[in-house]
Design a protein around this motif. Structure first.
Motif, PDB file in Angstrom:
ATOM      1  N   GLY A  31      54.049  17.655 -22.860  1.00 33.32           N
ATOM      2  CA  GLY A  31      54.193  19.066 -22.538  1.00 33.32           C
ATOM      3  C   GLY A  31      52.879  19.807 -22.610  1.00 33.32           C
ATOM      4  N   LEU A  32      51.945  19.280 -23.448  1.00 26.80           N
ATOM      5  CA  LEU A  32      50.643  19.931 -23.644  1.00 26.80           C
ATOM      6  C   LEU A  32      49.571  18.862 -23.797  1.00 26.80           C
ATOM      7  N   LEU A  33      48.432  19.073 -23.155  1.00 25.65           N
ATOM      8  CA  LEU A  33      47.286  18.178 -23.279  1.00 25.65           C
ATOM      9  C   LEU A  33      46.167  18.922 -23.993  1.00 25.65           C
ATOM     10  N   VAL A  34      45.652  18.336 -25.089  1.00 28.03           N
ATOM     11  CA  VAL A  34      44.570  18.936 -25.868  1.00 28.03           C
ATOM     12  C   VAL A  34      43.309  18.097 -25.684  1.00 28.03           C
ATOM     13  N   ALA A  35      42.221  18.734 -25.285  1.00 32.27           N
ATOM     14  CA  ALA A  35      40.949  18.033 -25.067  1.00 32.27           C
ATOM     15  C   ALA A  35      40.090  18.115 -26.319  1.00 32.27           C
ATOM     16  N   SER A  36      39.910  16.978 -26.983  1.00 37.32           N
ATOM     17  CA  SER A  36      39.012  16.888 -28.144  1.00 37.32           C
ATOM     18  C   SER A  36      38.068  15.701 -27.961  1.00 37.32           C
ATOM     19  N   ASP A  37      37.621  15.533 -26.716  1.00 31.73           N
ATOM     20  CA  ASP A  37      36.825  14.348 -26.388  1.00 31.73           C
ATOM     21  C   ASP A  37      35.336  14.645 -26.240  1.00 31.73           C
ATOM     22  N   GLY A  38      34.850  15.604 -27.028  1.00 29.24           N
ATOM     23  CA  GLY A  38      33.416  15.759 -27.206  1.00 29.24           C
ATOM     24  C   GLY A  38      32.703  16.622 -26.179  1.00 29.24           C
ATOM     25  N   TYR A  39      31.357  16.634 -26.335  1.00 34.29           N
ATOM     26  CA  TYR A  39      30.506  17.470 -25.487  1.00 34.29           C
ATOM     27  C   TYR A  39      30.704  17.171 -24.004  1.00 34.29           C
ATOM     28  N   PHE A  40      30.845  15.902 -23.681  1.00 32.30           N
ATOM     29  CA  PHE A  40      30.940  15.489 -22.284  1.00 32.30           C
ATOM     30  C   PHE A  40      32.399  15.203 -21.908  1.00 32.30           C
ATOM     31  N   SER A  41      33.280  16.092 -22.322  1.00 35.48           N
ATOM     32  CA  SER A  41      34.718  15.934 -22.162  1.00 35.48           C
ATOM     33  C   SER A  41      35.122  15.700 -20.709  1.00 35.48           C
ATOM     34  N   ARG A  42      35.818  14.608 -20.486  1.00 37.42           N
ATOM     35  CA  ARG A  42      36.346  14.331 -19.147  1.00 37.42           C
ATOM     36  C   ARG A  42      37.528  15.233 -18.829  1.00 37.42           C
ATOM     37  N   VAL A  43      38.280  15.600 -19.869  1.00 38.02           N
ATOM     38  CA  VAL A  43      39.402  16.518 -19.638  1.00 38.02           C
ATOM     39  C   VAL A  43      38.857  17.864 -19.166  1.00 38.02           C
ATOM     40  N   ARG A  44      37.852  18.365 -19.856  1.00 36.96           N
ATOM     41  CA  ARG A  44      37.232  19.639 -19.466  1.00 36.96           C
ATOM     42  C   ARG A  44      36.651  19.547 -18.058  1.00 36.96           C
ATOM     43  N   ARG A  45      36.004  18.429 -17.760  1.00 34.93           N
ATOM     44  CA  ARG A  45      35.376  18.266 -16.452  1.00 34.93           C
ATOM     45  C   ARG A  45      36.410  18.421 -15.335  1.00 34.93           C
ATOM     46  N   GLN A  46      37.588  17.838 -15.549  1.00 38.83           N
ATOM     47  CA  GLN A  46      38.629  17.950 -14.530  1.00 38.83           C
ATOM     48  C   GLN A  46      39.254  19.346 -14.516  1.00 38.83           C
ATOM     49  N   CYS A  47      39.481  19.892 -15.694  1.00 37.08           N
ATOM     50  CA  CYS A  47      40.195  21.168 -15.801  1.00 37.08           C
ATOM     51  C   CYS A  47      39.338  22.348 -15.347  1.00 37.08           C
TER      52      CYS A  47
END
Length: 306
Positions: free
Chosen positions: A161-177
């Motif tokens: 239901g929810l995705l949390v990005a805690s994958d660091g400075y070079f976050s792939r989740v952030r990159r996509q979002c």
């Protein structure tokens, strides 16, 4: 397809703290943490948890903050030095504010190893909250009701239901979002390392309850004690200072990028061999960047285990 309420990418201190906080707020939620590395081992250098960090741990789980107080190192003096080793100032860290905070169970500056904090949070995870190792995030898709998380080399995705990005400075989740592009070079190169306190003491630098800041125009070295009887140092230099030393920042950056280790593809023995080789290369670059510093500082870097 596995079903979760919350999927957290990254099992570092940030991801594990998020798991604790979410399950504390809503114990009925099903939470999973996904980590790309295959094992949880000692990595990273050190960090400090100040007032808000300690209050957050106590709010999430009081025992975590008590463990922190038992584990961490605490400073009583901060020392500023010139590159030649002479002391500019040595300032005791005692004040009425700190004494009042100690009465509330909060003690600062509070310093510990990144890995010790990770392990502390991991050991205290609530029943039913699991860390899945060797799960490297690839991408996500979403609809109106849920997010589907896809992992590299794993055919079965996870729905949450929810995705949390805690994958660091070079976050792939952030990159996509967010799609805000790659990280920008801040024109400063940095090194961080951790070593046993007795090795550091052998260099003539005393960091028993004391931090050191060796300051120079365009570069510095900062050292401090952490938990487990170790010390940490961080060194940095900007590209202008590198040019003054006759070193190309772009060339050094290329060598730093080539030294990165892929922890997802190496077995334990394999990446430990890589770490030793790459660590020696990193030390050579740092020594080059801090050339002209006093002998104890240079020995501290040289004696740091790769």
């Amino acid at each position: 397809m596995p079903q979760l309420d919350v999927a957290i990418i990254g099992a570092g201190p940030g991801g594990l703290t998020a798991a604790h906080a979410i399950t504390r707020a809503a114990p009925s939620l099903k939470v999973g943490v996904f980590e790309r590395t295959r094992t949880i081992e000692r990595r990273g250098a050190g960090l400090g948890l100040d007032i808000n960090g300690q209050k957050a741990l106590r709010a999430i789980k009081p025992d975590l903050q008590r463990q922190l107080m038992d584990t961490a190192a605490f400073l009583h003096t901060t020392k500023v030095m010139r590159p030649n080793g002479s002391v500019i100032s040595a300032t005791p860290l005692r004040s009425e504010t700190r004494l009042e905070l100690e009465k509330q169970g909060i003690k600062t500056p509070c310093l510990l190893g990144w890995s010790e904090l990770q392990q502390m949070l991991l050991n205290e995870l609530p029943d039913g909250t699991f860390v899945h190792l060797g799960m490297e995030f690839d991408r996500y898709t979403e609809d109106a009701d849920s997010v589907t998380v896809h992992f590299k080399k794993h055919e079965e995705p996870v729905q949450a239901g929810l995705l949390v990005a805690s994958d660091g400075y070079f976050s792939r989740v952030r990159r996509q979002c967010v799609d805000d592009g790659p990280a920008e070079f801040a024109r400063t190169l940095m090194w961080r390392a951790r070593l046993p306190a007795d090795v550091a003491a052998g260099t003539g630098i005393d960091m028993d309850g004391t931090s050191i800041f060796v300051q120079d125009t365009g570069r510095f070295l900062f050292g401090y004690p952490i938990s487990s009887g170790d010390v940490v140092w961080t060194a940095a230099i900007n590209d202008e200072k590198l040019q003054q030393l006759g070193v190309s920042a772009s060339d050094m950056m290329m060598r730093m990028h080539s030294s990165r280790i892929d922890y997802t593809t190496q077995d334990t023995q394999g990446y430990r061999k890589q770490e030793a080789t790459k660590g020696e290369e990193a030390k050579k670059r740092c020594i080059q960047a801090l050339s002209g510093y006093c002998k104890p500082v240079m020995k501290l870097i040289a004696d740091t285990p790769a």
